[in-house]
Design a protein around this motif. Sequence first.
Motif, PDB file in Angstrom:
ATOM      1  N   GLY A   1      32.686  72.647  34.236  1.00  0.00           N
ATOM      2  CA  GLY A   1      31.249  72.891  33.976  1.00  0.00           C
ATOM      3  C   GLY A   1      30.676  72.393  32.792  1.00  0.00           C
ATOM      4  O   GLY A   1      31.462  71.858  31.979  1.00  0.00           O
ATOM      5  N   THR A   2      29.355  72.657  32.298  1.00  0.00           N
ATOM      6  CA  THR A   2      28.827  72.366  31.108  1.00  0.00           C
ATOM      7  C   THR A   2      29.590  73.020  29.875  1.00  0.00           C
ATOM      8  O   THR A   2      29.676  72.303  28.873  1.00  0.00           O
ATOM      9  CB  THR A   2      27.384  72.744  31.166  1.00  0.00           C
ATOM     10  OG1 THR A   2      27.193  74.037  31.288  1.00  0.00           O
ATOM     11  CG2 THR A   2      26.751  71.906  32.246  1.00  0.00           C
ATOM     12  N   THR A   3      29.832  74.377  29.869  1.00  0.00           N
ATOM     13  CA  THR A   3      30.253  74.852  28.829  1.00  0.00           C
ATOM     14  C   THR A   3      31.841  74.522  28.606  1.00  0.00           C
ATOM     15  O   THR A   3      32.489  74.075  27.560  1.00  0.00           O
ATOM     16  CB  THR A   3      30.433  76.682  28.807  1.00  0.00           C
ATOM     17  OG1 THR A   3      29.320  76.971  29.284  1.00  0.00           O
ATOM     18  CG2 THR A   3      30.794  77.189  27.837  1.00  0.00           C
TER      19      THR A   3
ATOM     20  N   THR B   1      35.954  71.782  25.390  1.00  0.00           N
ATOM     21  CA  THR B   1      37.083  70.593  25.463  1.00  0.00           C
ATOM     22  C   THR B   1      37.094  69.720  24.290  1.00  0.00           C
ATOM     23  O   THR B   1      37.810  69.616  23.581  1.00  0.00           O
ATOM     24  CB  THR B   1      37.063  69.781  26.683  1.00  0.00           C
ATOM     25  OG1 THR B   1      37.123  71.013  27.794  1.00  0.00           O
ATOM     26  CG2 THR B   1      38.299  68.971  26.965  1.00  0.00           C
ATOM     27  N   TYR B   2      35.560  69.244  23.641  1.00  0.00           N
ATOM     28  CA  TYR B   2      35.382  68.538  22.900  1.00  0.00           C
ATOM     29  C   TYR B   2      35.648  69.258  21.888  1.00  0.00           C
ATOM     30  O   TYR B   2      36.341  68.479  20.780  1.00  0.00           O
ATOM     31  CB  TYR B   2      33.939  68.083  22.841  1.00  0.00           C
ATOM     32  CG  TYR B   2      33.548  66.966  21.862  1.00  0.00           C
ATOM     33  CD1 TYR B   2      33.952  65.707  21.916  1.00  0.00           C
ATOM     34  CD2 TYR B   2      33.104  67.507  20.704  1.00  0.00           C
ATOM     35  CE1 TYR B   2      33.631  64.608  21.166  1.00  0.00           C
ATOM     36  CE2 TYR B   2      32.916  66.422  19.595  1.00  0.00           C
ATOM     37  CZ  TYR B   2      33.089  65.280  19.862  1.00  0.00           C
ATOM     38  OH  TYR B   2      32.835  64.189  18.899  1.00  0.00           O
ATOM     39  N   LEU B   3      35.332  70.409  21.541  1.00  0.00           N
ATOM     40  CA  LEU B   3      35.653  71.212  20.078  1.00  0.00           C
ATOM     41  C   LEU B   3      37.169  71.315  19.764  1.00  0.00           C
ATOM     42  O   LEU B   3      37.654  71.209  18.816  1.00  0.00           O
ATOM     43  CB  LEU B   3      34.962  72.585  20.323  1.00  0.00           C
ATOM     44  CG  LEU B   3      33.320  72.590  20.148  1.00  0.00           C
ATOM     45  CD1 LEU B   3      32.723  74.021  20.166  1.00  0.00           C
ATOM     46  CD2 LEU B   3      32.848  72.098  18.864  1.00  0.00           C
TER      47      LEU B   3
ATOM     48  N   LEU C   1      38.146  75.193  15.560  1.00  0.00           N
ATOM     49  CA  LEU C   1      38.745  76.335  15.171  1.00  0.00           C
ATOM     50  C   LEU C   1      39.621  76.258  13.982  1.00  0.00           C
ATOM     51  O   LEU C   1      39.624  77.268  13.098  1.00  0.00           O
ATOM     52  CB  LEU C   1      39.290  77.297  16.256  1.00  0.00           C
ATOM     53  CG  LEU C   1      38.462  78.215  17.386  1.00  0.00           C
ATOM     54  CD1 LEU C   1      39.231  78.989  18.120  1.00  0.00           C
ATOM     55  CD2 LEU C   1      37.142  78.696  16.320  1.00  0.00           C
ATOM     56  N   ASP C   2      40.446  75.526  14.042  1.00  0.00           N
ATOM     57  CA  ASP C   2      41.386  75.084  12.903  1.00  0.00           C
ATOM     58  C   ASP C   2      40.760  74.952  11.685  1.00  0.00           C
ATOM     59  O   ASP C   2      40.785  75.534  10.455  1.00  0.00           O
ATOM     60  CB  ASP C   2      42.332  74.166  12.963  1.00  0.00           C
ATOM     61  CG  ASP C   2      43.289  74.568  13.954  1.00  0.00           C
ATOM     62  OD1 ASP C   2      43.574  75.566  14.334  1.00  0.00           O
ATOM     63  OD2 ASP C   2      43.944  73.711  14.606  1.00  0.00           O
ATOM     64  N   ILE C   3      39.692  74.009  11.500  1.00  0.00           N
ATOM     65  CA  ILE C   3      38.647  73.841  10.461  1.00  0.00           C
ATOM     66  C   ILE C   3      37.950  74.871  10.108  1.00  0.00           C
ATOM     67  O   ILE C   3      37.999  75.042   8.970  1.00  0.00           O
ATOM     68  CB  ILE C   3      37.868  72.431  10.933  1.00  0.00           C
ATOM     69  CG1 ILE C   3      38.838  71.232  11.092  1.00  0.00           C
ATOM     70  CG2 ILE C   3      36.943  72.338   9.883  1.00  0.00           C
ATOM     71  CD1 ILE C   3      37.975  69.971  11.586  1.00  0.00           C
TER      72      ILE C   3
END
Length: 282
Positions: free
Chosen positions: A236-238, A243-245, A251-253
Motif C-alpha cells: 500500500g501507500t504507507t 520501505t523508502y525510509l 531511524l538510525d540517523i
Amino acid sequence: MLTSKVIGILGAGNMGEALVAGLVKASIVEPKQIIVSRRTEAALAYLADTYRVQVTKSNTELVSKSDLVVLSVKPQILGGILDQCSLYFHEGQVVISIAAGITTKFIEEKVGKEIPVVRVMPNTPALVGEAISPYCLGRYGTAEQALLASQIFSAVGRTVLVREEYLDAITALSGTGPAYLFYLLEGLIEAGVEMGLPEHLVKALVRQTAFGAAKLVMETTRSPRQLRAQVTSPQGTTHAAMTYLEAHSFLDIFKKAVFKARDRAVELGQAHENGSEGAKKW
Ligand SMILES: NC(=O)c1ccc[n+]([C@@H]2O[C@H](COP(=O)([O-])OP(=O)(O)OC[C@H]3O[C@@H](n4cnc5c(N)ncnc54)[C@H](OP(=O)(O)O)[C@@H]3O)[C@@H](O)[C@H]2O)c1
C-alpha cells in the motif's frame, strides 16, 4: 503548601513565561506571589501587564524576595548569575533549575549553603499546559521539596520524579522531543506544497494530523509501532513510504541525532564543572 510562598522566576523567557502563565491560570498562587526578572524592560512591562506579577531587572532582588527561585536562564550564563546572587540566597529557600545539563551539585556549590536544589526538565508544550517535566532532587532535597516542585510544574502539564543520572538522556528525549516532531511536520508541509497542494490546505491537514496522531498515541494502549503497523497494508501507500525510509536508515540517523542532543547536555554540564561554559548555545 504554596499559599504564602513567593516564587521567583529568574530569566522569564519562553519557559519562564509559560510557567508564569500556567501558575496564574491554574490559580496555584496569586499573581502577586510571583516575581520575575529579565533584562529587557519592554518584556518586563508586558509580563507585569499580562499576568499582574511583580517584575524586576535585578536578579539579586528577586533572589532576596523569593521562597522558591526558578532558574530559567540559558545554561551558558547560569554560573555567572549564581556567582552574582550567591550572597542573597538564604536558609529556607528552595532553588529549582530548568537549565539543560547543569547538575544539582554545580548549583549547590555555587549557592554555597545547604539550600535544597531541584532540577527539572520541562518541554515547550508547557505553553499549552501539556508539558512533561521530569525532575530530581539534589543532596539537600526532601520529599517536601519534591512535592513543591511537582505542584509548580503541574501547572504546565505532568511531572515525574526521576534519578538525576537520567536527566541528560531525558533532555534529549522529552526536553528536545517536540522539536523533532515539529521538524517532521515541516517536512510534511514542504512535501504537501511540492505535490502541488495549496499551502493553507496543507497546513490545516498537517496540524490536524499531528493532533489526531498525538491523541491516538495518548488514548489507546497500542504502541506507536502497532499503530503504524495498523495503517501499513502490504504494497500500500504507507508501505511504499516506510520501505523508502527503512532503505535509507532513517531511524538510525534519527536515533543518532537524539544521542547528539544527549551528548550536548552532558557537554554543557561538564563545561560548567570545568569552568569553561559560554562557548556554544543549547
Ligand atoms: N526551550 C525549551 O524547550 C527548554 C526545555 C527545557 C529546558 N529549557 C531550559 O530553559 C532555560 C530557558 O530556556 P528558554 O527557551 O526559555 O530561553 P529564553 O526564551 O531565551 O529565556 C531566557 C531568558 O533569560 C533572560 N536573561 C538573559 N540574561 C539574563 C540575566 N542576566 N538576568 C536575567 N534574565 C536574563 C532573557 O531575557 P532578556 O534578554 O530580556 O534578559 C531570556 O528571556 C534554559 O536553561 C534551557 O536549557 C528549555
